[in-house]
Design a protein around this motif. Structure first.
Motif, PDB file in Angstrom:
ATOM      1  N   ALA A 172      -9.687  -0.383  -3.069  1.00  0.00           N
ATOM      2  CA  ALA A 172     -10.027  -0.525  -4.486  1.00  0.00           C
ATOM      3  C   ALA A 172      -8.769  -0.539  -5.354  1.00  0.00           C
ATOM      4  O   ALA A 172      -8.666  -1.309  -6.319  1.00  0.00           O
ATOM      5  CB  ALA A 172     -10.960   0.606  -4.913  1.00  0.00           C
ATOM      6  N   ALA A 173      -7.808   0.313  -4.998  1.00  0.00           N
ATOM      7  CA  ALA A 173      -6.560   0.336  -5.768  1.00  0.00           C
ATOM      8  C   ALA A 173      -5.811  -0.989  -5.640  1.00  0.00           C
ATOM      9  O   ALA A 173      -5.313  -1.538  -6.629  1.00  0.00           O
ATOM     10  CB  ALA A 173      -5.687   1.499  -5.290  1.00  0.00           C
ATOM     11  N   ALA A 227     -13.920  -0.119  -9.853  1.00  0.00           N
ATOM     12  CA  ALA A 227     -14.015   1.019 -10.768  1.00  0.00           C
ATOM     13  C   ALA A 227     -15.030   2.056 -10.307  1.00  0.00           C
ATOM     14  O   ALA A 227     -14.756   3.274 -10.375  1.00  0.00           O
ATOM     15  CB  ALA A 227     -14.348   0.522 -12.172  1.00  0.00           C
ATOM     16  N   PRO A 228     -16.220   1.667  -9.826  1.00  0.00           N
ATOM     17  CA  PRO A 228     -17.160   2.690  -9.351  1.00  0.00           C
ATOM     18  C   PRO A 228     -16.625   3.507  -8.182  1.00  0.00           C
ATOM     19  O   PRO A 228     -17.016   4.673  -8.015  1.00  0.00           O
ATOM     20  CB  PRO A 228     -18.381   1.860  -8.933  1.00  0.00           C
ATOM     21  N   VAL A 229     -15.749   2.928  -7.375  1.00  0.00           N
ATOM     22  CA  VAL A 229     -15.160   3.682  -6.264  1.00  0.00           C
ATOM     23  C   VAL A 229     -14.317   4.822  -6.809  1.00  0.00           C
ATOM     24  O   VAL A 229     -14.417   5.980  -6.351  1.00  0.00           O
ATOM     25  CB  VAL A 229     -14.320   2.752  -5.372  1.00  0.00           C
ATOM     26  N   PHE A 230     -13.507   4.534  -7.829  1.00  0.00           N
ATOM     27  CA  PHE A 230     -12.681   5.586  -8.434  1.00  0.00           C
ATOM     28  C   PHE A 230     -13.544   6.607  -9.167  1.00  0.00           C
ATOM     29  O   PHE A 230     -13.273   7.813  -9.125  1.00  0.00           O
ATOM     30  CB  PHE A 230     -11.669   4.969  -9.398  1.00  0.00           C
ATOM     31  N   PHE A 235     -17.699  -1.593   1.762  1.00  0.00           N
ATOM     32  CA  PHE A 235     -16.337  -1.591   2.283  1.00  0.00           C
ATOM     33  C   PHE A 235     -15.938  -2.981   2.770  1.00  0.00           C
ATOM     34  O   PHE A 235     -14.799  -3.422   2.570  1.00  0.00           O
ATOM     35  CB  PHE A 235     -16.218  -0.583   3.431  1.00  0.00           C
ATOM     36  N   ALA A 236     -16.889  -3.691   3.399  1.00  0.00           N
ATOM     37  CA  ALA A 236     -16.591  -5.040   3.878  1.00  0.00           C
ATOM     38  C   ALA A 236     -16.245  -5.964   2.710  1.00  0.00           C
ATOM     39  O   ALA A 236     -15.309  -6.768   2.801  1.00  0.00           O
ATOM     40  CB  ALA A 236     -17.783  -5.595   4.657  1.00  0.00           C
ATOM     41  N   TRP A 237     -16.988  -5.847   1.600  1.00  0.00           N
ATOM     42  CA  TRP A 237     -16.679  -6.689   0.444  1.00  0.00           C
ATOM     43  C   TRP A 237     -15.358  -6.294  -0.204  1.00  0.00           C
ATOM     44  O   TRP A 237     -14.606  -7.163  -0.675  1.00  0.00           O
ATOM     45  CB  TRP A 237     -17.815  -6.616  -0.581  1.00  0.00           C
ATOM     46  N   LEU A 238     -15.040  -5.019  -0.209  1.00  0.00           N
ATOM     47  CA  LEU A 238     -13.732  -4.591  -0.705  1.00  0.00           C
ATOM     48  C   LEU A 238     -12.619  -5.213   0.133  1.00  0.00           C
ATOM     49  O   LEU A 238     -11.594  -5.681  -0.403  1.00  0.00           O
ATOM     50  CB  LEU A 238     -13.620  -3.069  -0.668  1.00  0.00           C
ATOM     51  N   PHE A 239     -12.830  -5.229   1.450  1.00  0.00           N
ATOM     52  CA  PHE A 239     -11.827  -5.810   2.340  1.00  0.00           C
ATOM     53  C   PHE A 239     -11.678  -7.311   2.087  1.00  0.00           C
ATOM     54  O   PHE A 239     -10.553  -7.838   2.019  1.00  0.00           O
ATOM     55  CB  PHE A 239     -12.209  -5.555   3.803  1.00  0.00           C
ATOM     56  N   VAL A 240     -12.805  -8.021   1.945  1.00  0.00           N
ATOM     57  CA  VAL A 240     -12.769  -9.465   1.691  1.00  0.00           C
ATOM     58  C   VAL A 240     -12.027  -9.768   0.389  1.00  0.00           C
ATOM     59  O   VAL A 240     -11.178 -10.664   0.320  1.00  0.00           O
ATOM     60  CB  VAL A 240     -14.189 -10.044   1.652  1.00  0.00           C
ATOM     61  N   LEU A 241     -12.325  -9.018  -0.649  1.00  0.00           N
ATOM     62  CA  LEU A 241     -11.663  -9.231  -1.937  1.00  0.00           C
ATOM     63  C   LEU A 241     -10.172  -8.936  -1.852  1.00  0.00           C
ATOM     64  O   LEU A 241      -9.350  -9.655  -2.431  1.00  0.00           O
ATOM     65  CB  LEU A 241     -12.312  -8.358  -3.003  1.00  0.00           C
ATOM     66  N   ALA A 242      -9.812  -7.878  -1.134  1.00  0.00           N
ATOM     67  CA  ALA A 242      -8.394  -7.541  -1.000  1.00  0.00           C
ATOM     68  C   ALA A 242      -7.650  -8.627  -0.220  1.00  0.00           C
ATOM     69  O   ALA A 242      -6.538  -9.023  -0.593  1.00  0.00           O
ATOM     70  CB  ALA A 242      -8.238  -6.190  -0.303  1.00  0.00           C
ATOM     71  N   LEU A 243      -8.273  -9.121   0.847  1.00  0.00           N
ATOM     72  CA  LEU A 243      -7.639 -10.167   1.643  1.00  0.00           C
ATOM     73  C   LEU A 243      -7.457 -11.438   0.816  1.00  0.00           C
ATOM     74  O   LEU A 243      -6.370 -12.044   0.811  1.00  0.00           O
ATOM     75  CB  LEU A 243      -8.493 -10.463   2.875  1.00  0.00           C
TER      76      LEU A 243
END
Length: 538
Positions: free
Chosen positions: A481-482, A514-517, A426-434
């Protein structure tokens, strides 16, 4: 434990991906170390080059108290006189008014700059000092350039610039040309300035165009623009006041900043300039670290020489992008060793498969982080940026070690263990989104940290591929992820799909999103034995 045929096929794919990651990392480092054949320049000498001495750590002309000693200027011009006939300066004060007198010692000429900005008092001081210097060294001056890209910055009107030009022109000895310099489009928008100058000084920087021009078409673009401006101002001589190419920084569409492309552009430009009767000036003599604060990494790397006054490339013969390319392989080997050592605490590897998986993952991680380190060496400006970048690299390395340990156990046939995901992913998802938001709304000067993010993105994708559980991600993870995919697609679209790096950025975002979805879909539509859906409490 036994594996289903599906498990075996998935393991084969995972092995293939690990091998491909290793080969891609090794091949990339090898390729950037290959000599590239380029056309030779007609001569190593260049007619004129932009000169700013502010290349020491912390130095910037934006500091009103900055001062460069005559001794440093003397050392610079003595070295530059071996390659250049002329230097262009941009302002007076801070020690730069000594340039014409020192240039005379080395039989060089000067395109002397007078800086104009919003501050009327500072402008008056610059004009007065410039006039005094010009009167003192008239025989050294190839011309006086009053104002640089003032219209581009929106700091003065055309009428105000014309007033300054008339003032300087009236005060100078006869025979010294007076000009104003700006990006070529602004001259076409303000043709009235032509009456106030002796020659029209334009900047043509194919990399920085609103529609960036790739290096293979750059000289054609210069020729077309130069012809267009000459037709717009018949009877006026047109000088290219700035042209060049950066050696480091983010690509802009298909215009890639690299040492090879800088060498290619300058060599081809010099061949073109030698074929026409055209005064020109190349930007610039030395790399200017202070420009990174304004223009990102690329701003600091337009120099023909680096900050140590060493040439980046020769004007004849092949050019190498990364001479010490083998350090990337060495970093990969170090990564492989580190990952294997980290796996010593586990004793469930079978027939070396686990050790091999760790070694492959380690080599790919080490080679990727080495490229990220190279980017950091060019991009980081201060202790804070270095601290933040190193912390991000350590977090990526920790994540990769954790994921590789699980992957190695799975590929070696060790007893099943829950895959690492949850909060860290989740932390990496947040970093990528930011960072995706920053690229979309403020991305002109931002680099793409591909080497750093390859570790968590590829790692989580492989883990998800081998993880047969059906654990639903949190709503927050789904939301991030979206947005990752939306933002990454916008980044690709902003550069019209012409920038290969934006496609790699999209691919990394897809790998982790994609793996999240997929997990959400499986957990939603496949009930557990108790008739409930599995959820990931993390």
């Amino acid at each position: 434990m036994s594996f289903s045929p599906a498990s075996r096929s998935r393991r084969l794919v995972a092995w293939l991906v690990l091998v491909l990651l290793v080969l891609a990392g090794a091949a990339w480092w090898w390729l950037v170390g290959r000599p590239v054949d380029l056309p030779d320049a007609p001569s190593a000498r260049i007619a004129c080059v932009s000169y700013a001495p502010f290349r020491e750590p912390g130095e910037t002309p934006l500091d009103p108290n900055a001062f460069v000693s005559p001794q440093r200027i003397d050392a610079d011009l003595r070295a530059l006189s071996e390659r250049f006939d002329c230097v262009r300066t941009y302002s007076q004060g801070q020690g730069l008014s000594a340039v014409p007198g020192i240039a005379a010692r080395y039989h060089m000429q000067v395109l002397m700059g007078i800086w104009l900005g919003r501050d009327a008092k500072a402008n008056a001081e610059q004009i007065a000092l410039g006039i005094a210097t010009a009167r003192k060294y008239p025989q050294v001056l190839r011309g006086v350039i009053v104002g640089n890209e003032v219209l581009l910055r929106g700091e003065l009107s055309g009428a105000q610039i014309a007033d300054a030009l008339h003032q300087v022109r009236a005060a100078l000895p006869a025979g010294i040309p007076v000009s104003y310099a700006d990006v070529w489009e602004y001259w076409l928008r303000h043709p009235e300035l032509a009456d106030a100058v002796d020659l029209v000084t334009i900047h043509i920087l194919p990399y920085w165009e609103d529609q960036p021009v790739p290096p293979e078409r750059a000289i054609q673009h210069v020729e077309e623009v130069y012809g267009k401006v000459r037709r717009a101002f018949p009877g006026k001589r047109v000088m290219i006041g700035e042209t060049g190419w950066p050696s480091e920084g983010r690509p802009r569409r298909s215009a890639n900043a690299s040492v090879v492309n800088e060498a290619r552009y300058l060599r081809e430009f010099l061949r073109y300039a030698a074929s026409v009767d055209m005064p020109y000036n190349v930007i610039e003599a030395f790399d200017q670290p202070w420009k990174r604060a304004q223009e990102g990494t690329v701003g600091g790397y337009w120099g023909i020489f680096d900050v140590q006054a060493q040439p980046k490339f020769a004007m004849q013969g092949p050019v190498v992008e990364v001479p010490r390319w083998w350090l990337g392989w060495l970093a990969g080997a170090a990564g492989a060793g580190l990952f294997v050592l980290a796996g010593l605490r586990r004793r469930r590897w079978q027939r070396g498969r686990g050790w091999l998986a760790l070694g492959l993952a380690g080599f790919a991680s080490g080679a990727a982080l080495a490229w990220q380190w190279r980017q950091m060496a060019y991009a980081c400006r201060d202790a804070w940026e270095w601290t933040l970048s190193l912390a991000a690299c350590l977090a990526a390395l920790f994540t990769a070690l954790r994921l590789a340990s699980w992957l190695a156990g799975r590929l070696a046939g060790a007893p099943f263990k829950p895959a690492p995901a949850g909060r860290l992913r989740f932390a990496w998802l947040f970093v990528l989104a930011l960072y995706g938001l920053l690229l979309v709304f403020d991305g002109r000067y931002r680099d793409f940290p591909l080497g750093l993010l390859e570790l968590p993105c590829a790692g989580y994708a492989l883990v998800a591929w081998l993880d047969e559980r059906m654990r639903a991600p949190s709503r927050e993870a789904l939301f991030l992820a979206a947005w990752l995919l939306v933002l990454a697609a916008v980044v690709v679209a902003q550069e019209l799909g012409e920038n290969p790096v934006t496609w790699l950025w999209l691919a990394l975002n897809l790998l982790i999103a994609a793996p999240v979805f997929a997990a959400w879909r499986r957990a939603r539509f496949v009930p557990t034995a108790a008739g409930t859906m599995l959820d990931d409490p993390r």
